[in-house]
Scaffold this motif. Structure first.
Motif, PDB file in Angstrom:
ATOM      1  N   CYS A 209      60.073  54.431  11.793  1.00 38.40           N
ATOM      2  CA  CYS A 209      61.440  54.049  11.440  1.00 38.40           C
ATOM      3  C   CYS A 209      61.772  52.689  12.030  1.00 38.40           C
ATOM      4  CB  CYS A 209      62.424  55.097  11.964  1.00 38.40           C
ATOM      5  SG  CYS A 209      62.120  56.750  11.332  1.00 38.40           S
TER       6      CYS A 209
ATOM      7  N   VAL B 192      55.888  58.095   5.538  1.00 40.89           N
ATOM      8  CA  VAL B 192      56.171  59.535   5.628  1.00 40.89           C
ATOM      9  C   VAL B 192      54.909  60.277   5.195  1.00 40.89           C
ATOM     10  CG1 VAL B 192      57.640  61.421   4.816  1.00 40.89           C
ATOM     11  CG2 VAL B 192      58.602  59.103   5.087  1.00 40.89           C
TER      12      VAL B 192
ATOM     13  N   LEU C 282      64.602  53.854   1.830  1.00 38.19           N
ATOM     14  CA  LEU C 282      63.152  54.021   1.872  1.00 38.19           C
ATOM     15  C   LEU C 282      62.563  53.677   0.517  1.00 38.19           C
ATOM     16  CD1 LEU C 282      62.771  57.005   0.335  1.00 38.19           C
ATOM     17  CD2 LEU C 282      63.410  57.830   2.586  1.00 38.19           C
TER      18      LEU C 282
ATOM     19  N   ILE D 104      62.940  54.324   6.789  1.00 40.45           N
ATOM     20  CA  ILE D 104      61.897  55.284   7.142  1.00 40.45           C
ATOM     21  C   ILE D 104      60.700  54.974   6.260  1.00 40.45           C
ATOM     22  CG2 ILE D 104      61.206  57.725   7.166  1.00 40.45           C
ATOM     23  CD1 ILE D 104      64.182  58.452   7.376  1.00 40.45           C
TER      24      ILE D 104
ATOM     25  N   THR E 164      56.292  59.780  10.711  1.00 42.28           N
ATOM     26  CA  THR E 164      56.990  58.679  10.038  1.00 42.28           C
ATOM     27  C   THR E 164      57.140  57.537  11.042  1.00 42.28           C
ATOM     28  OG1 THR E 164      59.273  59.220  10.671  1.00 42.28           O
ATOM     29  CG2 THR E 164      58.437  60.247   8.654  1.00 42.28           C
TER      30      THR E 164
ATOM     31  N   SER F  97      63.477  62.297  11.647  1.00 39.54           N
ATOM     32  CA  SER F  97      63.530  60.842  11.473  1.00 39.54           C
ATOM     33  C   SER F  97      64.966  60.360  11.312  1.00 39.54           C
ATOM     34  CB  SER F  97      62.689  60.429  10.259  1.00 39.54           C
ATOM     35  OG  SER F  97      61.351  60.795  10.445  1.00 39.54           O
ATOM     36  N   GLU F  98      65.741  61.084  10.524  1.00 38.19           N
ATOM     37  CA  GLU F  98      67.147  60.721  10.337  1.00 38.19           C
ATOM     38  C   GLU F  98      67.918  60.843  11.648  1.00 38.19           C
ATOM     39  OE1 GLU F  98      68.313  63.294   7.148  1.00 38.19           O
ATOM     40  OE2 GLU F  98      67.348  62.032   5.638  1.00 38.19           O
TER      41      GLU F  98
END
Length: 150
Positions: free
Chosen positions: A66, A81, A115, A78, A64, A100-101
């Motif tokens: 970000c 993906v 997103l 994000i 991903t 990613s978070e």
């Protein structure tokens, strides 16, 4: 995390040439070839992103990018993906989303994330706490919907 998967977080300048090549190859393989969508993937925005990379046996199988709040949306975001088709059955999409978070929280100090989801993946993103907002729309000919998590 899955034992056979390693996650790394890198700025654009920290990517090796081989990593960049594999990332672009994977994105092209899925978004252009598999999804039969002609669009400009190399959009000049990778330089501003942090890149979350999932490797298995030295090969990139998930990814991903970000961005901080205010770059794409007022929230952090994000995008791109992607998990290699042959690797999707192992749940790597969930691993790369969680990473990613976490990267957004550590790098951008926020849990507010937005997103642009392909509509067939709504349930996948809902399993990570995202909720659809607004109406669906076409992006590069594919039905999408905005989703947010706060």
């Amino acid at each position: 995390m899955k034992r056979d998967l390693s996650i790394s977080i890198k700025s654009f300048d920290d990517l090796s040439i081989i990593e960049l090549y594999q990332i672009l190859q994977l994105r092209s393989e899925v978004f252009v070839v598999e999804q039969d969508c002609v669009y400009q993937d190399i959009d000049g925005k990778d330089q501003k992103a942090i890149h979350i990379i999932a490797k298995k046996n030295g090969q990139i199988v998930g990814y991903t990018r970000c961005f901080p709040a205010g770059y794409y949306f007022k929230e952090a975001s994000i995008g791109r993906v992607v998990v290699k088709e042959s690797e999707r059955k192992f749940g790597y999409g969930h691993v790369i989303m969680e990473a990613s978070e976490k990267a957004i929280l550590e790098n951008f100090k926020t849990n507010n994330i937005k997103l642009s989801a392909q509509q067939y993946l709504i349930k996948f993103y809902q399993s990570h706490g995202y909720e659809p907002v607004g109406e669906g729309y076409l992006e590069d000919g594919i039905p999408h919907i905005a989703m947010v998590k706060s």
